[in-house]
Structures are given as C-alpha cells and as structure tokens.
Design an enzyme around this catalytic site. Structure first.
Site, short mmCIF file in Angstrom:
data_model
loop_
_atom_site.label_atom_id
_atom_site.label_comp_id
_atom_site.label_asym_id
_atom_site.label_seq_id
_atom_site.Cartn_x
_atom_site.Cartn_y
_atom_site.Cartn_z
N GLU B 60 0.80 -1.23 0.00
CA GLU B 60 0.00 0.00 0.00
C GLU B 60 0.83 1.27 0.00
O GLU B 60 0.56 2.22 -0.73
CB GLU B 60 -0.96 0.02 1.19
N HIS B 129 -10.93 -5.08 10.07
CA HIS B 129 -11.51 -4.86 8.74
C HIS B 129 -12.81 -4.08 8.77
O HIS B 129 -13.50 -4.01 7.75
CB HIS B 129 -11.76 -6.20 8.04
C1 TPP Z 1 -2.33 -4.85 4.16
C2 TPP Z 1 -3.43 -5.59 3.50
N1 TPP Z 1 -3.71 -5.36 2.20
C3 TPP Z 1 -4.69 -6.03 1.57
C4 TPP Z 1 -5.45 -6.95 2.25
C5 TPP Z 1 -6.59 -7.70 1.54
N2 TPP Z 1 -6.20 -9.09 1.36
C6 TPP Z 1 -6.61 -10.05 2.23
S1 TPP Z 1 -5.90 -11.51 1.88
C7 TPP Z 1 -5.09 -10.92 0.55
C8 TPP Z 1 -4.22 -11.83 -0.26
C9 TPP Z 1 -3.08 -12.37 0.54
O1 TPP Z 1 -2.46 -13.41 -0.17
P1 TPP Z 1 -1.34 -14.30 0.49
O2 TPP Z 1 -0.50 -13.45 1.39
O3 TPP Z 1 -0.62 -15.03 -0.60
O4 TPP Z 1 -2.10 -15.32 1.43
P2 TPP Z 1 -3.14 -16.43 0.95
O5 TPP Z 1 -4.48 -15.79 0.94
O6 TPP Z 1 -2.70 -16.91 -0.40
O7 TPP Z 1 -3.05 -17.51 1.99
C10 TPP Z 1 -5.36 -9.56 0.38
C11 TPP Z 1 -4.81 -8.72 -0.69
C12 TPP Z 1 -5.15 -7.15 3.62
N3 TPP Z 1 -5.87 -8.01 4.36
N4 TPP Z 1 -4.13 -6.47 4.20
#
Ligand code: TPP
Ligand code: TPP
Ligand code: MG
Ligand code: MG
Lengths: 336, 334, 334, 336
Positions: B60, B129
């Site tokens: 971000e 959230h």
């Molecule tokens: C700082 C932040 N940005 C965006 C999000 C929204 N978000 C939730 S999960 C996610 C994807 C995360 O992917 P990953 O780290 O690969 O974990 P996975 O879901 O694949 O287990 C996003 C963008 C968040 N929770 N926190």
C-alpha cells in the site's frame, strides 16, 4: 543481469573533455562553498530548523547528474542541497529558501529539507526517510506511461535501506520496469547508527539481487566512477526501463546535522581524518591538473567565480523579505 | 437518468473520466484481472487495458507513493484501497507527501490524486476490517474528504474528485454498493465538492448524518413522523471542506440538532459538527446538540455485539426525543 | 523534591522503571549509543547495557511491531519514536495490533507497551517534522494518550504509563525538554492516568490547555489579571481517558470556557472538549465555548509564518474576552 | 550460510515412527474436516464475515508443528484455522469462535480471522497482510531477552512478501539473531494475483540472501519434507537464535475466501485439478500404508474419530450462546 560481484567498488578510467571537467569541478566546488556559507548563516541564526550538510559527498550528485539529461528527474531526501544545485537551480533562490524568504525556491515555506525546483525537474527534498523512493518510482511510472524516455535519479541514504519502502519501491520498479536509478549514498552512518548495526547485509548493492535488478557498488568519492556507473544505469533505463541499484560509497565529513556538529560519538576522529584524505574535490582537482583537462588558472578562476556567486546568493537571501503572512494560507490547495 | 447501483455509478464515473482524460488511470490491488474485490472496476481492464488499469502487489505504501509521484509530474491516478483499513499502511505517504507537497514546494507540485475504496462498518469483518476511517483524514490540512451516500452522489462526487487538482480521500461503503438510485448518465454531470444536501425536509429538528447512518436517520424520521415529529436530515457529502452554511441554515430553522456518526465518537465528525453548530448557532439552539456515535470499542465479530456497536434507529430516535424534550430527560445525556 | 528539567524527569522515570522491573526495556532509533536524538535516554545504555537499551535501524513499523510482539508475551517495552511524526509509519501496528489484540483475543493477549517521543510544533522543522500528532491516536479504542506539560507530570505519568497493562501513547515536546520544575525523587511517586489538574485557580473563565498552549494560556491569564479578569486553567494531562469531571467542575464554577489546542482544529481535541462541555454543562454556560486552534495549514518553515501558525497569547486573550463579552463582539466567531 | 541453490524443492526421505505418523495424519484430516464443516456452516449463515479455507495446505502447518515443541510459539495470518488446530487448540472452541459464540477461543469477538489461544502459545490470527511478521520477531525477541530456548514459527503467504514489513522483520530478525522461522506458504496466488504479477523475483526463498539468513524452498505438499526443513531451521534457531526463511510450495484448493468460491478467474480449472492430484493428505495416506507406519484400519479409525470430533465441535458451537452484550465493552483495556 549484470551484477558486479566485486565488493571492491569500481573506479573510473578514461578521459573526459575540458568542458565536462570544468562543469564537474564547478558544481562540486559550488555545492561545497554553498554549504560552508549556509553553515555560517546557521551559526548566525539566519537559518533555522535542521541543516544537513552534504560536504564530502559532492561527487555522487555531481557525477550522477553529469551522466543524465537536463530533462531527467531527480529526487532526494533532506540532505539535498547538492542534488538541487547539481540539477541547475539558482543558488540565490536555494539560499533564500534556507533563509525562509519569499524569493526562495518554495517561497520560504519548505526550508533546507524541502527544496523543490520544477524548472529543473528536481522533485525535492523529502524528510521522511524512505518515503521518496516510491515517489521516484511514481515519476518513472509517469514517464513510461507517457511514452517518454526520461530517467529518474533517486538519491537516498544507507539509513533508508532497512525501511519497508525501500523494498516496496525496488520491487515495484523492477516488476514494472520503471526507468529509475536508485542511488544509495552509503556514508556508513544513519545519524549515529553504523551500517553494521542497521543491516544484516552491509553490502547494500547486493539487495538488488532480490529484485533481479542490475546492481553495483562504486567509489562515491570518485566523481568519474559515479558518472560511469550511473551512465550505464541510465543507458539501461532509457533503453527499456530497466531500473538499477547503485551503491555509492561515500562519507559525511560533518556531523549528521548542525545539531550534531562533531558527529564524534559514533565514529573516531581518526576515521574522519582518514576519510577526509579522500576528499572528492581535492582528488578531482589533482586529476584534472595531471590529465591536463584544466590548468591551475582554470581551477582558480572557477573557485573565484563560485565564491562570488555564493557571496551573491547570501546577499540575495539576506535582502529577500520574509513571506507575507498571507502565504500561510496559500498553496494548501491548488486553486484552479 | 437511469436507475443503477452505487457500484455501477462508481464504475460509470471511472469509465467516463478514463475516456475523457488520458492522464487518468486506476491503480490498486485486484482492480484489473479480478475486476475489483468489490467489483467497482468491473470491465475496466477489458475496456482500457493494462496501461490504464494497473494491478499491484500488496504494498500500500509503495503503490500509493507511486500514485503520488506520478501525480507530481502530471498524471491523475485513482488509487484503490481494497478496503480503507489498509490505508493506514500508506498514511505517511498520504499525510506527509500527498497533503503537503504543494505547500512545501510553494505551489510548484500539486498532487491530483484520488484515493478511494470502501470504509466503515461492514458485516462481521471484525476489528481490523471494520472501522470508520475518515477520522484519520479530515483533520489533515491539504486533504479533501468525501463520503457519498447515494449512487448519484457517488458518481457526481467521484468525477469532481478526479478532476480536482488536489488529493481527495473518497471513502465508499461495502454496505452501500448494492443500493439502487437514479443517476444522470450525462458525462458532464458532476457534483461540486463541499456542498451538503438536505435529504429530507423537516421543521422540528435537524439531523446531520451520512452513509449508512443517513439511511438509519431516515428510518428514524419516518417513524417519528407518525408521532407528528418533523425531522430534517442534512447529508454533508463532503466532510472536508465542510458545508457549514447549509447545516447551520437548517439548524437556525429547526433550533435543534442531532449529529450521527458510525465512528467511536471521541473527537470525531460528530464532535466537530456539535462544536461548529454550537459556536455558530448558540442563540438559535433550544437544546444542546446531541451526538449519536458508535460505541467506543473495536468492532467485535459476534453478530449481536456488532449490531450493538453502531448507532441503531432506536438510539437516533431517543436522541431526537431528547433534544425535543419529549422523553422527560434532562439535557446532554448520551 | 528536586528541581530538574523535563528531559531529566523523563530520564529518571525510565531509569527507575528499568531498575524496578526487568521486563521493562527501551527500544528505538539512537536511544543507546547516541543517548537519544533529544538525549532523553542519556546514560541508559551505560547503566543498563544493550540487552535493555536497544538501538534499532530506521524501520518504525518493524521495531514497533517487535515491541508489540514482545509485549504480547510478557515484556513491557518502551518504544521511542525519535519524533512522533514517524509514528505514522507504524500507525497500522499501533491501531490494528496494539490497540486491538486484547479485544480480538477476548482478553488473552494484552499489550503493555509505551510508545513515547516528542511531538507537536517545534522550531522551524517545517511540515513533515512539526505537527500535532495526538489527533491520530485519542479516537482509537484501546489506546491511552498522555500529554504531560511539566517535569513532574512527565515523570509521574510516564511511570504510570509503563506500569499500565495497555498500550499508552506518550507524546512529549521538543519545546519543553529544557523547562525546569520540582520533581519528586521518590521512586514510588506516580500520577494516575486520567486525572486532569487545575494549573491556575480563577473564577471568571475556564481555559483548557496542555503542553505549550498551557504555558501560553498562563501568560494570557497573567496579562488579563491586570484587567481584573480571573482565569482558571485546567490541564487534562491525559487526553484518553479524559477527565471530564474536573473540567466540567471548573466550567460549572466559571460558566465560561475556552479550549486551546496547537493542532489544526478540525475534529480535534478542542472540538471534543467543546462538545462535551456544551452537552454536559449547557445550562451552566453563559457563552458558547470558544475554540482557539492552530491555523488549518501544514507547518511552514519561514519563522514568521510558523509563528502565525500556532495560537498566540493574543488570540487566547481575544477568545477569553469574547466569552466574557468584553470586546463588544458577538458570539461564536473564531 | 546454508542456502539451498536447488530451485527444485527438497522432498523428504527417511522413516518415522507410527506414533508420529498417526499424529500427522490425524492433524491433517482434522483440519480438512473442520474446514469442510465450517464451509457448510458458512453456507447456512451460521458463520459470517470472511472465511478463508486452508484446504490443500494442511501439510505445511502440520509438518512444521510436528518439528517443534508444544511451548514454542506460532503466529499466522487470517487463513489460520490449520495452524491453530495443529498447535493443539480444542476444535470445539475454535468452531465456536467461527460461530461468534461465548465459548469461542476469543469469546466470539475475533471470529475466523482472529483465532488466539494462549494455552497453546498460538499468537493468532492477523488480518493485515504482513503485519504479523514483526510481531513474530517480537515474540522471538522476548524469548531471547528472557534467555529461553523457544522458537517462533511465523506463517505468511506469498502475498506478504511485497509488503515492507516482510523486509523490516527479516532484517531485524537477522540483525538481532532472533529465533524465528519464517515460513512462507507460497500457494502462488494472493487473491487473484499470481506470483509473477507481484514479485520481481518469484523464488521467494532467495529473498533470504539479502539478510544472510539460511533459506530454502520445500515441497509444501509433502508433510515430511516440511517437517525436515523446519526441523533444520528450528535446530539453528534453538542453538543460537539464527532465523531462517522457508518457502513451502503449496496450493489453495478452494477460492481465496467463501466469497471467491471457484477462484477461477485467475487460474485454470486444469491447474486446480492438476494440483489436487498433489493432495497432501492422500499422498501421506498412501505413503503411511506403503511404509507400514499405519494400517488401513488405523487410518479408518483416525478418520472416524476425527469425523466424530468435528461433529461434536459443530454441535458444541451451535449450542454455545451468543456473548452477552456486556462483552461489547469488556477487554477494550485490560483492567488490573
Ligand atoms: C495490508 C493488507 N492489504 C490487503 C489486504 C486484503 N487481502 C486479504 S488476503 C489478501 C491476499 C493475501 O495473499 P497471500 O498473502 O498469498 O495469502 P493467501 O491468501 O494466499 O493464503 C489480500 C490482498 C489485507 N488483508 N491487508
Ligand atoms: C521515517 C523516519 N525515521 C526517522 C527519521 C529521523 N532521521 C532523520 S535523518 C536520519 C538518518 C538517515 O540516515 P541516512 O539515510 O543514512 O542518510 P544520511 O543522513 O546519512 O545522509 C534519521 C534517523 C526520519 N527523518 N524519518
Ligand atoms: Mg547515511
Ligand atoms: Mg498466497
């Protein structure tokens, strides 16, 4: 990926023409003299707040700028007088900004840490460590978006490397192939914190490997070596947007700021004296003489002209009025 | 006019501005291929391609900084925060770069950027959230802050935000994306920033509320109408700059004010509105301004606790009755 | 009692708590070898060694998160922000981790951490280094916020903050480090969080102010005393939890209130104080509460502009005169 | 520094005893069944908000936990049901938390994304991507501060790598030698964003080089390979605090969350089907049979017991009351 594994930074070879030698010497001396005068003015209370001197590091900004075009962009942190002057700003308006006067580059609202000059594509003067790296990537993003071929030089200290924004900006620039040259001015200290106490990997150029960007270390006290390294990086960036990480190994002769005059708590006198023997201005002067690029008279002439110019800048700043109080409420928003 | 959802209105505004001005681009997490976590950017990648619609990694501070840097040199980025909660990671860039660059540079580098996305209480998304985020922005000199409550406002205000030469924080709501309303299709239709609107005319009391709270206030007003209480509802729409004139005109007419906010309340929008109304209309007030705010707690996950966290219709009705001295209570109680 | 500077009082509080409890440690940029950018941690590395006094790289989010994680499992870290401006880089950790972990875990993981350092207007440090930072914190459920105005408060409140089982935001001021005052040397001396103090007794008007603004209000009070105006000054000391009882008691006595804050003013501490006082003491007020706040602009570098940015003694005097109807003006003007 | 240059992740060899085989199989099946039931409950509206399933990735949490001590710490993101159960939490209280009931691990205040269990040293359940990495380093800092020999397992997704906090936490852990094992669960997607679209270097283990920490990639579908790799890292951490970065290559069989059921926009059906052939539970089952660690009867028994336990957990959650409204205002602050 051309990644120099030599941890011994490259030094420059080769010849340059007298015109370039003149410009390089002029710019380094201008920055040095400008800041010596600024230090005096600070002692006299004419400049307030924080004042961070670039003295000892002039070869980085001057060498890098000499390898770039006037329409290329540059952005730096709060130790940015050198980058701003190297980019071609009027020393009088720069000094007036340090004085907080209406004729300053930012009408006196920014001060020493926030020099900006739209006319030279100098994007400032940023005082939050690490924060300007994403801004640099953003300017490069805009260049690419517009289909231009400008390159962005982003200068930052070794202290910015542990910050998350270093990592985010490097990854985005590499992922999107943004034409930016990240130039880490490694003077081995972030305030009182030495490299070893800040980074698990002290060879900063090696961080470039994590982003698959060309990276190298260069002797930051050798203005031509910096010019060569940055020249290579700029060529890559202009060709296809490839960003680079250059670690310029340099040294800060003064304290962190005027509030840390000696800068002696965290480093030895001996170390400082030893480093001063690497003074980039002295060594380039000798080299220019030996190589016959410039004569003793040429050099004296440059020094005198610079002295006069800086004295004029100080007089100009001194004579410039404070901003009118109405300025307090202008520029908060840009009005159509 | 066409009837469309709040989501569609935002999407249309983006499409029109992307068409109108090549300097406009959309950048953020999942805005392209995935078409937006909440589908606000649906179809944009297909229509405008990857140059204009830019998917980012999760960084971000990094991509917001990229947007600000790009804006410094002439682009007009619309940066999407997947949800505004994540803007905290970019807050330094927003506050110390976007909001201040024009001032620090003496007017040389303005930052025409819009940072938009959903914020505020959602449905059982819990503490990290589901929180009111405008409180981090409207007090920052150099930022404008918009909270659009209807599809028409969403479109008209987003277009104005994109055309504004300054950083605009544009906070939508997960809970409103599906509401429908009349929206002008005219691409030249905009709503200027800084104008409040009277959502419901009334004579007995002024209620200032926006987003979900505005709709809850409407329900309260309808219910009170049955008892013959006439409630006027003013929606600020833009929190900074705040249209105090419209709000004060209403209060001077009704002599009573209730301000509602979903946030925790301490030094929030309700505090500012209460202070401004009291200062500017002291002699017109027949009762102290009442604040109805969220409970000062993090957002709990459990459905029943979550429900109790944000102001209910009942609490709004109570407050209105209090300022009207209709429930025999003294002033000022909360 | 001993006379010492605000800086020395903070240093003494840290030293006493470090001695008292091995779980207490100090972590931050330049706190050790350099003895603090503002020398608040002078001598601590020498006395307690690198295990307890931890120098960090420049990584605010990282080392604040380290402090929070350490606090989750039983340590009591005191994290220094070299200046509070940099806390914006750690704001997500402070808001979404420190403030919420105890709640989200149903009381399993409290976070006994103190985040301290100087904040607020300084001397010509310009927009990015000179801003009122408490506004980012006091509205966050789960955080306590302290702003100590005197050496005695600095010591007594910092000790209470360190002993508190919850995250405490403790914001000092560059401009106060050198002021001197009486400070109890008794290591058991503490000042409980959440207690305001009457700094000056008066009968005509209540002025609520803290930090530099409190001293400026004092000057205003002295000057007005010459005209026979008796000003009472209340210093909240802790902004969250706020001691409304002490403030309201004073207002009920004087019937008039002026609230002063250095910040930009929109939805700031002054707004909250104005709202609370009006709600709770409406019938006791003989005039609307007056707010005296900083100009809503980023902090300019130029000395004259900087001076005009924060409330002056003159502006405080004017406001006091206004609530007393001593200068023929109507209400509510700012 | 032991840095595997093999980009082909290691797979495990060697033998294990039946007790361990039983535990590993039990835990993987428990997590699988628990989440299948949770998905049903979500469809019935008994669970609200976001629900992120770990199905397909069970080998990572179970393999890693099997290589650690009960008093070691673990911390994860919002896809943490598996880590919480592997650490030994009562499935009934975990399910009750998903239901938002008073008997939940966090009294129903945290929900699916915020499971915490002090009794098992499970530090949660964090929903801001990247934010829990510094917390993990902090817990490890405390262990070292107290002179203990516990180790912290920090699980995070590939999506957290581009975040600045990944960089800051890695550097601090390496610089201060904090006993933490950073386990990146690389399932190749962050929501709809594939690795290639997020990182300039897609071999995540290579980022460890920038911090001089031992790093390796491992087959995250092979529970014993994960156990071996984590075992090596834990041994280093316990010995002298050396942190490690382990990239466990795994795959998410379901969508990102229940709101992305198919997870089909950004990946092909074929890819998902292909990956499902690597199901860590199926392959371990076959291996346990072939190696004679467990008989068909043993396996059936485990499966039946787990089914009963999860049914009981669902019944327990269903029967548990909502938290009283007074809970809204408790735990905001810890009172003495
Ligand atoms: C700082 C932040 N940005 C965006 C999000 C929204 N978000 C939730 S999960 C996610 C994807 C995360 O992917 P990953 O780290 O690969 O974990 P996975 O879901 O694949 O287990 C996003 C963008 C968040 N929770 N926190
Ligand atoms: C985010 C942030 N943290 C801390 C500071 C305070 N600070 C100002 S300069 C500095 C040291 C930076 O060192 P380096 O990046 O090496 O640059 P140098 O001063 O050596 O040129 C620090 C810690 C800051 N300005 N911003
Ligand atoms: Mg440095
Ligand atoms: Mg992933």
């Amino acid at each position: 990926m051309a990644q120099k594994t030599a941890t011994k930074p490259k030094t420059a070879a080769g010849d340059i023409d007298p015109g370039l030698a003149r410009r390089i010497y002029n710019d380094m001396v201008l920055i040095r003299r400008f800041e010596e005068k600024a230090a005096e003015a600070y002692a006299l209370g004419k400049i307030g707040g924080f004042l961070h001197l670039y003295i000892g590091e002039e070869a980085v900004a001057v060498g890098a700028t000499s390898a770039m075009r006037p329409d290329d962009y540059a952005i730096a942190a709060y130790r940015e007088h050198g980058h701003c002057l190297a980019k071609g700003s009027d020393p009088r308006r720069a000094m007036a900004e340090l004085y907080g006067r209406i004729d300053g580059l930012s009408k006196g609202k920014g001060g020493s840490m926030h020099l900006f000059d739209k006319s030279t594509n100098f994007l400032g003067g940023h005082a939050i460590v690490g924060a300007h790296l994403p801004l640099a990537a953003g300017a490069a993003f805009a260049v690419k978006y517009r289909g231009g071929d400008q390159v962005v030089a982003c200068y930052f200290g070794d202290g910015a490397v542990p910050e998350g924004e270093f990592h985010e900006a490097m990854n985005l620039a590499a992922l999107w192939k943004l034409p930016v040259v990240f130039i880490c001015e490694n003077n081995r200290y972030a305030m009182g914190t030495s490299l070893e106490r800040a980074l698990a990997e002290t060879e900063i150029w090696k961080f470039g490997r994590s982003y698959n960007v060309p990276s190298e270390a260069v002797d930051g006290m050798d203005v031509l070596a910096v010019r060569d390294a940055v020249g290579r990086a700029v060529a890559r960036a202009r060709a296809d947007g490839t960003p680079s990480l250059i670690e310029a190994r340099t040294y800060r002769f003064r304290g962190h700021s005027m509030r840390d005059p000696a800068g002696a708590v965290y480093r030895t006198k001996e170390e400082v004296e030893r480093e001063k023997l690497r003074d980039p201005i002295v060594s380039f002067r000798e080299r220019a003489l030996k190589a016959g690029w410039l004569s003793e008279d040429d050099l004296r002439k440059i020094e005198k002209d610079v002295n006069d110019l800086v004295d004029e800048a100080v007089a100009f700043a001194d004579a410039s009025p404070e901003p009118p109080l109405s300025e307090l409420l202008t520029d908060i928003f840009k009005e159509k | 006019m066409a009837v469309m959802t709040y989501r569609e209105a935002l999407n249309l505004a983006l499409r029109e501005e992307l068409k109108r001005d090549d300097r406009v681009l959309v950048i953020g997490e999942e805005v392209g291929l995935y078409e937006g976590a909440y589908k606000v950017t649906q179809g944009l990648l297909k229509e405008f391609g990857p140059r204009r619609i830019v998917d980012t990694p999760i960084a971000e501070s990094g991509f917001t900084g990229v947007g600000i840097g790009a804006a410094m040199v002439g682009l007009r980025p619309v940066v999407e925060m997947m949800t505004f909660n994540f803007a905290l990671l970019a807050l330094d860039q927003i506050v110390n770069s976007a909001a201040k660059l024009n001032y620090m540079s003496g007017g040389q580098f303005n930052v025409p950027i819009v940072i938009r996305g959903p914020g505020g209480p959602a449905h059982q998304l819990a503490a990290q959230h589901s929180q009111s985020m405008e409180v981090y922005f409207y007090h920052v000199p150099g930022l404008k802050v918009v909270r659009p409550s209807t599809p028409m406002d969403a479109k008209g205000l987003l277009k104005s935000a994109i055309r504004d030469d300054n950083p605009v924080i544009f906070i939508e709501s997960e809970t409103l994306y599906n509401i429908k309303g009349e929206v002008p299709e005219d691409p030249d239709f905009t709503i200027p920033l800084g104008q409040a609107v009277v959502r419901r005319e009334g004579t007995d009391v002024t209620v200032v509320a926006y987003m979900g709270m505005m709709y809850r206030a409407m329900e309260a007003a309808e219910e009170l109408a049955k008892d013959g209480v006439s409630v006027e509802i003013v929606d600020p729409r833009t929190l900074m700059p705040l249209d105090a004139v419209t709000i004060l005109a209403s209060v001077r007419k009704t002599h009573r004010a209730v301000v509602v906010e979903a946030g925790a309340g301490f030094a929030g929008m309700g505090s500012e509105l209460s202070a401004v109304i009291t200062e500017q209309a002291f002699d017109d007030l027949d009762a102290p301004v009442e604040r109805v705010t969220g409970v000062p707690a993090p957002m709990p996950y459990a459905r029943n606790l979550e429900k109790a966290k944000t102001p209910s219709k009942e609490r709004i009705i109570e407050a209105i009755r209090r300022v009207l001295y209709l429930n025999g209570q003294g002033n000022g109680s909360r």
